[in-house]
Design a protein around this motif. Structure first.
Motif, PDB file in Angstrom:
ATOM      1  N   GLY A 185       0.813  -1.221   0.000  1.00 46.60           N
ATOM      2  CA  GLY A 185       0.000   0.000   0.000  1.00 46.60           C
ATOM      3  C   GLY A 185       0.841   1.264   0.000  1.00 46.60           C
ATOM      4  N   LEU A 186       1.932   1.246   0.754  1.00 47.08           N
ATOM      5  CA  LEU A 186       2.829   2.404   0.783  1.00 47.08           C
ATOM      6  C   LEU A 186       3.466   2.630  -0.596  1.00 47.08           C
ATOM      7  N   LEU A 187       3.887   1.558  -1.245  1.00 46.69           N
ATOM      8  CA  LEU A 187       4.468   1.674  -2.585  1.00 46.69           C
ATOM      9  C   LEU A 187       3.436   2.200  -3.592  1.00 46.69           C
ATOM     10  N   ILE A 188       2.210   1.700  -3.495  1.00 45.22           N
ATOM     11  CA  ILE A 188       1.147   2.200  -4.374  1.00 45.22           C
ATOM     12  C   ILE A 188       0.895   3.680  -4.084  1.00 45.22           C
ATOM     13  N   GLY A 189       0.923   4.053  -2.814  1.00 41.42           N
ATOM     14  CA  GLY A 189       0.780   5.465  -2.452  1.00 41.42           C
ATOM     15  C   GLY A 189       1.870   6.331  -3.040  1.00 41.42           C
ATOM     16  N   HIS A 190       3.104   5.815  -3.041  1.00 46.72           N
ATOM     17  CA  HIS A 190       4.204   6.571  -3.644  1.00 46.72           C
ATOM     18  C   HIS A 190       4.039   6.696  -5.157  1.00 46.72           C
ATOM     19  N   LEU A 191       3.535   5.649  -5.797  1.00 51.42           N
ATOM     20  CA  LEU A 191       3.285   5.721  -7.243  1.00 51.42           C
ATOM     21  C   LEU A 191       2.178   6.733  -7.552  1.00 51.42           C
ATOM     22  N   LEU A 192       1.132   6.747  -6.739  1.00 50.37           N
ATOM     23  CA  LEU A 192       0.078   7.750  -6.919  1.00 50.37           C
ATOM     24  C   LEU A 192       0.602   9.158  -6.684  1.00 50.37           C
ATOM     25  N   CYS A 193       1.470   9.300  -5.702  1.00 49.86           N
ATOM     26  CA  CYS A 193       2.076  10.603  -5.418  1.00 49.86           C
ATOM     27  C   CYS A 193       2.905  11.081  -6.613  1.00 49.86           C
ATOM     28  N   HIS A 211       0.034  20.427  -3.515  1.00 50.99           N
ATOM     29  CA  HIS A 211       0.663  19.104  -3.466  1.00 50.99           C
ATOM     30  C   HIS A 211       2.043  19.180  -2.806  1.00 50.99           C
ATOM     31  N   PHE A 212       2.804  20.193  -3.161  1.00 53.45           N
ATOM     32  CA  PHE A 212       4.127  20.399  -2.573  1.00 53.45           C
ATOM     33  C   PHE A 212       4.023  20.585  -1.058  1.00 53.45           C
ATOM     34  N   LEU A 213       3.082  21.409  -0.615  1.00 48.18           N
ATOM     35  CA  LEU A 213       2.913  21.653   0.814  1.00 48.18           C
ATOM     36  C   LEU A 213       2.489  20.389   1.565  1.00 48.18           C
ATOM     37  N   LEU A 242       3.266  17.311   0.647  1.00 51.04           N
ATOM     38  CA  LEU A 242       4.461  16.460   0.693  1.00 51.04           C
ATOM     39  C   LEU A 242       5.426  16.921   1.785  1.00 51.04           C
ATOM     40  N   VAL A 243       5.665  18.209   1.849  1.00 54.09           N
ATOM     41  CA  VAL A 243       6.571  18.741   2.869  1.00 54.09           C
ATOM     42  C   VAL A 243       5.998  18.499   4.265  1.00 54.09           C
ATOM     43  N   GLY A 244       4.688  18.642   4.416  1.00 53.02           N
ATOM     44  CA  GLY A 244       4.046  18.371   5.697  1.00 53.02           C
ATOM     45  C   GLY A 244       4.175  16.910   6.108  1.00 53.02           C
ATOM     46  N   LEU A 245       4.049  15.996   5.158  1.00 51.09           N
ATOM     47  CA  LEU A 245       4.215  14.572   5.454  1.00 51.09           C
ATOM     48  C   LEU A 245       5.647  14.257   5.871  1.00 51.09           C
ATOM     49  N   VAL A 246       6.605  14.851   5.177  1.00 50.54           N
ATOM     50  CA  VAL A 246       8.013  14.627   5.536  1.00 50.54           C
ATOM     51  C   VAL A 246       8.287  15.211   6.925  1.00 50.54           C
ATOM     52  N   TYR A 247       7.735  16.374   7.194  1.00 49.97           N
ATOM     53  CA  TYR A 247       7.916  17.003   8.503  1.00 49.97           C
ATOM     54  C   TYR A 247       7.347  16.127   9.618  1.00 49.97           C
ATOM     55  N   SER A 248       6.218  15.479   9.352  1.00 50.81           N
ATOM     56  CA  SER A 248       5.571  14.672  10.381  1.00 50.81           C
ATOM     57  C   SER A 248       6.087  13.241  10.428  1.00 50.81           C
ATOM     58  N   THR A 285       9.312  16.312  -4.194  1.00 44.58           N
ATOM     59  CA  THR A 285       9.465  17.749  -3.952  1.00 44.58           C
ATOM     60  C   THR A 285      10.636  18.319  -4.736  1.00 44.58           C
ATOM     61  N   VAL A 286      11.711  17.546  -4.881  1.00 51.35           N
ATOM     62  CA  VAL A 286      12.852  18.008  -5.687  1.00 51.35           C
ATOM     63  C   VAL A 286      12.432  18.181  -7.145  1.00 51.35           C
ATOM     64  N   ALA A 287      11.628  17.264  -7.653  1.00 48.78           N
ATOM     65  CA  ALA A 287      11.135  17.391  -9.029  1.00 48.78           C
ATOM     66  C   ALA A 287      10.286  18.647  -9.182  1.00 48.78           C
ATOM     67  N   ILE A 288       9.450  18.926  -8.197  1.00 46.30           N
ATOM     68  CA  ILE A 288       8.604  20.120  -8.253  1.00 46.30           C
ATOM     69  C   ILE A 288       9.459  21.387  -8.197  1.00 46.30           C
ATOM     70  N   VAL A 289      10.416  21.440  -7.293  1.00 49.29           N
ATOM     71  CA  VAL A 289      11.276  22.623  -7.182  1.00 49.29           C
ATOM     72  C   VAL A 289      12.095  22.801  -8.461  1.00 49.29           C
TER      73      VAL A 289
END
Length: 150
Positions: A41-49, A66-68, A70-76, A116-120
């Motif tokens: 499920g986590l891998l599928i979530g990453h593919l959807l992301c 979407h960027f915010l 992602l950053v919020g998920l990494v922060y948490s 996030t690197v791709a977005i930046v």
């Protein structure tokens, strides 16, 4: 054999210890049992992301949101790691969530950070493109102004 607190404990063979050592990120990743449903499920979530990251390149405001997220998920991730470490028996066969956060960093945060690197990178590219177009327009206006004066 070694004796500890009155019990006989047989020492592990040397080969078993070598197999337990983590020598690189790859050996760590290969030691994970990827067939567990929550990891799938986590891998599928990453593919959807990743899919959302690619789709939002056309929609700037949605990409910011979407960027915010992602950053919020990494922060948490630290809090998610603590929660998962306390409750791992309810969803996993093994305790992956160590106090250093190596597992959650590699399996959860790194893929999000790559998005996030791709977005930046896309934002920097758009900025340079806009600056180049702006400078080209300024040069054209200056040239047409000079032509009118002469």
């Amino acid at each position: 054999m070694a004796e500890a607190k009155g019990k006989n404990i047989t020492a592990l063979p040397e080969d078993a210890i070598k197999h337990l050592r983590i020598t690189s990120i790859w050996t760590f990743l290969f030691s994970i049992e990827w067939s567990e449903p929550w990891l799938i499920g986590l891998l599928i979530g990453h593919l959807l992301c990743l899919l959302v990251t690619l789709v939002t390149f056309r929609f700037y405001r949605l990409q910011i949101l979407h960027f915010l997220v992602l950053v919020g998920l990494v922060y948490s991730a630290e809090y998610i790691n603590e929660f998962a470490a306390m409750n791992w028996r309810s969803f996993s066969k093994y305790q992956y969530f160590d106090s250093n956060g190596m597992f959650i960093s590699l399996v959860f945060s790194v893929p999000l950070l790559l998005n996030t690197v791709a977005i930046v990178t896309a934002w920097v590219y758009r900025t340079f493109t806009a600056m180049t177009e702006l400078k080209a327009l300024q040069v054209k206006r200056k040239a047409s102004k000079q032509k009118k004066e002469n």
